[in-house]
Motif scaffolding. Structure first.
Motif, PDB file in Angstrom:
ATOM      1  N   GLU A   1       0.808  -1.217   0.000  1.00 44.05           N
ATOM      2  CA  GLU A   1       0.000   0.000   0.000  1.00 44.05           C
ATOM      3  C   GLU A   1       0.840   1.265   0.000  1.00 44.05           C
ATOM      4  O   GLU A   1       0.296   2.379   0.060  1.00 44.05           O
TER       5      GLU A   1
ATOM      6  N   ARG B   1      -7.923  10.481  -5.878  1.00 41.75           N
ATOM      7  CA  ARG B   1      -7.583   9.834  -4.610  1.00 41.75           C
ATOM      8  C   ARG B   1      -6.443  10.616  -3.961  1.00 41.75           C
ATOM      9  O   ARG B   1      -5.388  10.809  -4.561  1.00 41.75           O
TER      10      ARG B   1
ATOM     11  N   ASP C   1     -13.111   1.200   0.297  1.00 45.49           N
ATOM     12  CA  ASP C   1     -13.344   0.013  -0.522  1.00 45.49           C
ATOM     13  C   ASP C   1     -14.352   0.308  -1.631  1.00 45.49           C
ATOM     14  O   ASP C   1     -14.153  -0.074  -2.783  1.00 45.49           O
TER      15      ASP C   1
ATOM     16  N   GLN D   1     -12.784   2.659  -4.188  1.00 44.23           N
ATOM     17  CA  GLN D   1     -11.883   1.971  -5.107  1.00 44.23           C
ATOM     18  C   GLN D   1     -12.677   1.249  -6.196  1.00 44.23           C
ATOM     19  O   GLN D   1     -12.276   1.248  -7.364  1.00 44.23           O
TER      20      GLN D   1
ATOM     21  N   ARG E   1     -13.652   3.886  -8.659  1.00 43.42           N
ATOM     22  CA  ARG E   1     -12.513   4.271  -9.503  1.00 43.42           C
ATOM     23  C   ARG E   1     -12.250   3.209 -10.560  1.00 43.42           C
ATOM     24  O   ARG E   1     -11.978   3.518 -11.723  1.00 43.42           O
ATOM     25  N   ARG E   2     -12.298   1.943 -10.146  1.00 44.28           N
ATOM     26  CA  ARG E   2     -12.046   0.855 -11.102  1.00 44.28           C
ATOM     27  C   ARG E   2     -13.125   0.832 -12.182  1.00 44.28           C
ATOM     28  O   ARG E   2     -12.829   0.615 -13.364  1.00 44.28           O
TER      29      ARG E   2
ATOM     30  N   THR F   1      -4.501   6.251  -8.545  1.00 44.30           N
ATOM     31  CA  THR F   1      -5.959   6.157  -8.507  1.00 44.30           C
ATOM     32  C   THR F   1      -6.433   4.885  -7.820  1.00 44.30           C
ATOM     33  O   THR F   1      -7.630   4.603  -7.773  1.00 44.30           O
ATOM     34  N   GLY F   2      -5.505   4.104  -7.284  1.00 49.90           N
ATOM     35  CA  GLY F   2      -5.878   2.963  -6.454  1.00 49.90           C
ATOM     36  C   GLY F   2      -6.188   1.692  -7.207  1.00 49.90           C
ATOM     37  O   GLY F   2      -6.945   0.850  -6.715  1.00 49.90           O
ATOM     38  N   LEU F   3      -5.595   1.516  -8.398  1.00 47.07           N
ATOM     39  CA  LEU F   3      -5.875   0.317  -9.190  1.00 47.07           C
ATOM     40  C   LEU F   3      -4.668  -0.596  -9.231  1.00 47.07           C
ATOM     41  O   LEU F   3      -3.548  -0.154  -9.103  1.00 47.07           O
TER      42      LEU F   3
END
Length: 344
Positions: free
Chosen positions: A58, A83, A215, A218, A221-222, A342-344
Motif C-alpha cells: 500500500e 484519490r 473500498d 476503489q 474508480r475501477r 488512482t488505487g488500481l
C-alpha cells in the motif's frame, strides 16, 4: 526504460540522449499525475532527471533527482484528485522553495517536507535529489488522525522525524526485489507506525468514520477506468451502477471532486498516449477520440487543445517527425503511476 525488476520503475534523462525539449516533455509526463512541470528557458539545455520508484503493497517509495524546475498543482487540479495521498519528502541535496497550501516553505538538504496531493502547491526545486514515501490518505486515515497543521510542514535537517524517515526510505529502496507479499504487509505496517510516531500524530483508537468508504471508492474508480471508452459513462451511470445518489457519490469520492472533469481528463490522457505511441498513425484523429468515449470530434479537439496546449493533429505531426527516446520511455512510467495513484 531500463530493465528494472517488476515492482520498480526507472527513468533516466540526460543530455547524451534526445533534445532538451524531449527530456522536459518526458519529465512533465512522469510528474503529470500530481502536477505541472515548468522549466525556464535559461535552464532548459542543461535539464536532466532521474526517477526510481518501487511499489511495496500500500506504499510507494521513490528516489528522484533533477536539475532546476518549477512544480505547480493548481487549486483546481488539487480539488479534482481522484484519490488523495500523503507525500513524505526528504531533501538529500539542493533546495525546495515556494508555497504548499497556505504556507511558505524553504527546505534545504536534510529537511523533511509533508504535503498532500489534494493540496495546492507551487514550488521551485533547485538541483534537488529527494526521497519520497507516498501513502494513500484513506489508508493513512485508518491508522492515525491527520491534522491540517501538518500540510506543508517542514522538519529541520537533523530533526528526529527527518533522520528516522530518511533512514526508513533508504531501507525500503534497498530491499531485494521482488519483495514477497507477506513482507509487503510488514512494509506498510512499519511505514504507517513509524510515520505516526515520528509526526507525533494521534493514533486512531476507533474505526475511521469512513471505514467502508475506501473500498467502495476503489470500486468506483475501477469502474470508471474500465468504462472510460464507453461514451455513455457519466455520473448518472456510476450512481445507477452502485445505487448511490449524486450527493452520496460526491461525498464518497470527496466533496470537491469533479467526477465529470476526471472522466474527461482521463479520456484525453488516453487519447494523447495513443497518439504518442505511434500505434494508431493510420487511424483518423476522430477515431482515436471515439476509442476513448469522446464521440464529438469538435468537442474532442477543443478539449485536447485546452488540456495540452496543442491540437491532436499537431501532436501527431510531431510524432511522425520522430518520437524522442525520452518521451517513449516516459509513457509506461506515466501510465503505471496514474493507475497506482488512482488505487488500481
Amino acid at each position: 526504460m531500463s530493465n528494472t525488476p517488476p515492482s520498480s520503475l526507472q527513468l533516466i534523462l540526460d543530455r547524451r540522449h534526445d533534445t532538451a525539449a524531449a527530456r522536459i516533455a518526458a519529465w512533465g509526463k512522469v510528474m503529470s499525475a500530481s502536477g505541472r512541470v515548468e522549466v525556464a528557458e535559461a535552464d532548459a539545455d542543461g535539464f536532466e532527471g532521474r526517477f526510481l520508484a518501487r511499489t511495496l503493497g500500500e506504499v510507494r517509495v521513490m528516489q528522484v533527482a533533477s536539475k532546476r524546475f518549477r512544480f505547480e498543482r493548481s487549486p483546481k487540479m488539487a480539488a479534482n484528485m481522484v484519490r488523495d495521498h500523503l507525500l513524505v519528502n526528504v531533501v538529500e541535496a539542493g533546495r525546495i522553495e515556494g508555497r504548499i497550501a497556505e504556507r511558505a516553505i524553504r527546505a534545504e538538504a536534510g529537511a523533511l517536507v509533508l504535503s498532500r496531493m489534494a493540496t495546492p502547491m507551487d514550488v521551485v526545486l533547485d538541483g534537488v535529489s529527494w526521497l519520497a514515501l507516498i501513502i494513500p490518505k484513506d489508508i493513512l486515515d485508518r491508522h492515525m488522525i491527520w491534522r491540517r497543521s501538518l500540510d506543508g510542514r517542514v522538519f529541520a535537517p537533523g530533526s528526529a522525524p527527518a533522520l528516522l524517515l530518511a533512514a526508513h526510505m533508504r531501507a525500503l529502496l534497498a530491499l531485494p526485489d521482488p519483495v514477497p507479499p507477506a513482507e509487503t504487509e510488514l512494509v506498510a505496517r512499519s511505514s504507517l507506525a513509524l510515520l505516526s510516531t515520528s509526526l507525533g500524530a494521534a493514533p486512531r483508537t476507533g474505526p475511521a468514520s469512513n471505514v467502508d468508504g475506501p473500498d467502495v471508492a476503489q470500486l468506483v474508480r475501477r469502474f470508471i477506468f474500465e468504462h472510460l471508452r464507453d461514451p455513455e459513462l457519466d455520473v448518472a451511470m456510476i450512481c445507477a451502477r452502485f445505487s448511490l445518489s449524486r450527493s452520496s457519490l460526491y461525498r464518497l469520492m470527496g466533496e470537491r471532486s469533479d467526477i465529470a472533469g476526471l472522466i474527461r481528463d482521463l479520456r484525453l490522457r488516453g487519447a494523447k498516449r495513443d497518439i504518442l505511441s505511434g500505434h494508431f498513425a493510420d487511424r483518423p484523429i476522430e477515431e482515436i477520440g471515439r476509442r476513448w468515449g469522446l464521440s464529438d470530434e469538435r468537442s474532442f479537439r477543443r478539449a485536447f487543445v485546452r488540456a495540452f496546449g496543442q491540437s491532436p493533429s499537431h501532436l501527431r505531426r510531431s510524432v511522425r517527425a520522430g518520437v524522442p527516446l525520452a518521451l517513449q520511455s516516459s509513457l509506461g512510467v506515466e501510465d503505471e503511476l496514474e493507475r497506482w495513484f488512482t488505487g488500481l
